[in-house]
Design an enzyme around this catalytic site. Structure first.
Site, PDB file in Angstrom:
ATOM      1  N   ARG A  50     -36.259 -29.376  11.422  1.00 42.95           N
ATOM      2  CA  ARG A  50     -36.768 -29.948  10.160  1.00 42.95           C
ATOM      3  C   ARG A  50     -38.262 -29.651   9.997  1.00 42.95           C
ATOM      4  O   ARG A  50     -38.735 -29.435   8.889  1.00 42.95           O
ATOM      5  CB  ARG A  50     -36.510 -31.456  10.127  1.00 42.95           C
ATOM      6  CG  ARG A  50     -36.795 -32.065   8.764  1.00 42.95           C
ATOM      7  CD  ARG A  50     -36.328 -33.487   8.663  1.00 42.95           C
ATOM      8  NE  ARG A  50     -36.974 -34.350   9.648  1.00 42.95           N
ATOM      9  CZ  ARG A  50     -36.624 -35.611   9.880  1.00 42.95           C
ATOM     10  NH1 ARG A  50     -35.630 -36.162   9.199  1.00 42.95           N
ATOM     11  NH2 ARG A  50     -37.257 -36.328  10.776  1.00 42.95           N
ATOM     12  N   LYS A 149     -40.864 -33.311   5.042  1.00 44.24           N
ATOM     13  CA  LYS A 149     -41.478 -34.448   5.731  1.00 44.24           C
ATOM     14  C   LYS A 149     -42.978 -34.181   5.739  1.00 44.24           C
ATOM     15  O   LYS A 149     -43.551 -33.645   6.682  1.00 44.24           O
ATOM     16  CB  LYS A 149     -40.901 -34.589   7.145  1.00 44.24           C
ATOM     17  CG  LYS A 149     -41.113 -35.990   7.693  1.00 44.24           C
ATOM     18  CD  LYS A 149     -40.107 -36.297   8.775  1.00 44.24           C
ATOM     19  CE  LYS A 149     -40.401 -37.580   9.506  1.00 44.24           C
ATOM     20  NZ  LYS A 149     -40.444 -38.780   8.692  1.00 44.24           N
TER      21      LYS A 149
HETATM   22  N1  PDD Z   1     -39.609 -41.757   8.994  1.00 40.43           N
HETATM   23  N2  PDD Z   1     -36.580 -41.257   4.945  1.00 40.43           N
HETATM   24  C1  PDD Z   1     -37.928 -41.265   5.028  1.00 40.43           C
HETATM   25  C2  PDD Z   1     -38.714 -41.272   3.756  1.00 40.43           C
HETATM   26  C3  PDD Z   1     -38.558 -41.260   6.278  1.00 40.43           C
HETATM   27  O1  PDD Z   1     -39.895 -41.245   6.355  1.00 40.43           O
HETATM   28  C4  PDD Z   1     -37.747 -41.270   7.455  1.00 40.43           C
HETATM   29  C5  PDD Z   1     -38.345 -41.257   8.829  1.00 40.43           C
HETATM   30  C6  PDD Z   1     -36.352 -41.268   7.322  1.00 40.43           C
HETATM   31  C7  PDD Z   1     -35.436 -41.238   8.526  1.00 40.43           C
HETATM   32  O2  PDD Z   1     -35.523 -40.011   9.204  1.00 40.43           O
HETATM   33  P1  PDD Z   1     -35.180 -39.862  10.764  1.00 40.43           P
HETATM   34  O3  PDD Z   1     -33.849 -40.461  10.963  1.00 40.43           O
HETATM   35  O4  PDD Z   1     -35.181 -38.392  10.981  1.00 40.43           O
HETATM   36  O5  PDD Z   1     -36.275 -40.575  11.542  1.00 40.43           O
HETATM   37  C8  PDD Z   1     -35.800 -41.253   6.048  1.00 40.43           C
HETATM   38  C9  PDD Z   1     -40.253 -41.678  10.276  1.00 40.43           C
HETATM   39  C10 PDD Z   1     -39.610 -42.519  11.319  1.00 40.43           C
HETATM   40  C11 PDD Z   1     -41.720 -41.962  10.123  1.00 40.43           C
HETATM   41  O6  PDD Z   1     -42.186 -41.966   8.973  1.00 40.43           O
HETATM   42  O7  PDD Z   1     -42.434 -42.094  11.102  1.00 40.43           O
END
Ligand code: PDD
Length: 287
Positions: A50, A149
């Site tokens: 990702r 991200k």
């Molecule tokens: N955040 N949606 C958003 C907007 C996020 O920022 C995140 C993760 C997720 C979940 O993604 P994952 O399962 O890959 O952690 C969904 C991380 C934890 C953060 O901002 O630190």
């Protein structure tokens, strides 16, 4: 704490980046949050994949090949003597003259921090948390794709401010059409008549690594999964609801906009998927 900064480990107090870094000036950068269990990074290859996607989407050339970035992540956990850790990697456009052109920044800034993971309070899992459906809409994918991200987090921060004002633990954003999208830092699932629902990627969300694993575990367990758009009213009618991310794993949601979800207690499907998730963590650690 030792911080990885552009190829070196430096003590926290010496870990500095330029005020001309475009990450600071414009929020021009990308990041990943990972979790280490027993010294091993969980699902590191998915996070690295990702990270590459985010880099490509903003035309940022990663400063190192992915496998070396993976090595630097592991090394940051190791040099800090950590076993259960919260690990964050950020890559910004780097320092450069003021102006939006990425060519002003010849060298990206890469930072990795790792700190001891502190468990969420046990009652979050035993009693569940509250969420509020907020007014702030998730970015339109044609404006700033939620699949990136990125370190530009104002969309989510505006939603978080609303959630705090509503006294809720997490804010749930709708997309431009009014369908449920995701939390400020989490993906959302609901359960109705023993079927699992979660917004599809076309709704405009981050493709969470945890979300992906939950979908896989649900499929393996023979649970019917519906990835599709649904309005917030369907969330309120759910038997169960939970949010997921790398640090929370599977967190039960027992109140939406102040009203109880189902019985008002974490439900059996949520408990089953949390257990399956933790089994998977244990299984990966053994191999
Ligand atoms: N955040 N949606 C958003 C907007 C996020 O920022 C995140 C993760 C997720 C979940 O993604 P994952 O399962 O890959 O952690 C969904 C991380 C934890 C953060 O901002 O630190």
């Amino acid at each position: 704490m030792l911080v990885y900064l552009n190829g070196e480990f430096v003590p926290k107090q010496n870990a500095m980046v330029s005020v001309f870094d475009h990450g600071f000036l414009y929020g021009d950068g990308i990041y990943e949050t990972l979790r280490a269990y027993g010294g091993s990074l969980f699902l590191a290859e998915k996070h690295l994949f990702r990270l590459q996607h985010s880099a490509d989407a903003i035309s940022l050339k990663l400063p190192l090949p992915l496998d070396r970035i993976g090595g630097a992540l592991t090394e940051t956990v190791r040099v800090n003597g950590l076993r259960d850790a919260y690990v964050r990697i950020q890559i910004s456009r780097g320092p450069g003259e003021i102006g939006l052109d990425p060519a002003l920044c010849p060298a990206p800034t890469m930072v990795i921090t790792a700190k001891q993971f502190t468990d969420y309070p046990q009652n979050y899992y035993e009693q569940g948390v509250s969420v509020a459906v907020v007014e702030t809409r998730r970015n339109h994918p044609l404006a700033l794709p939620p699949s990136i991200k990125g370190t530009n987090f104002l969309n989510n921060i505006l939603a978080k401010i609303e959630a705090i004002e509503a006294g809720a633990y997490e804010g749930i954003m709708l997309n431009w059409e009014g369908f449920v999208a995701e939390g400020t830092i989490s993906n959302i699932f609901s359960v109705r008549d023993s079927e699992l629902y979660t917004p599809g990627l076309e709704v405009g969300i981050l493709e969470g690594v945890t979300r992906g694993l939950i979908l896989e575990l649900a499929a393996r367990a023979g649970i019917a999964v519906r990835e599709r758009a649904f309005p917030p009213e369907e969330l309120s009618m759910a038997d169960e609801c939970f949010i997921t991310n790398t640090t929370m794993e599977v967190m039960p949601v027992t109140r939406i906009d102040g009203r109880p979800v189902g019985t008002g207690r974490p439900g059996p499907m949520t408990a089953r998927l949390l257990a399956a998730y933790r089994n998977e963590v244990a299984r990966c650690l053994k191999t």
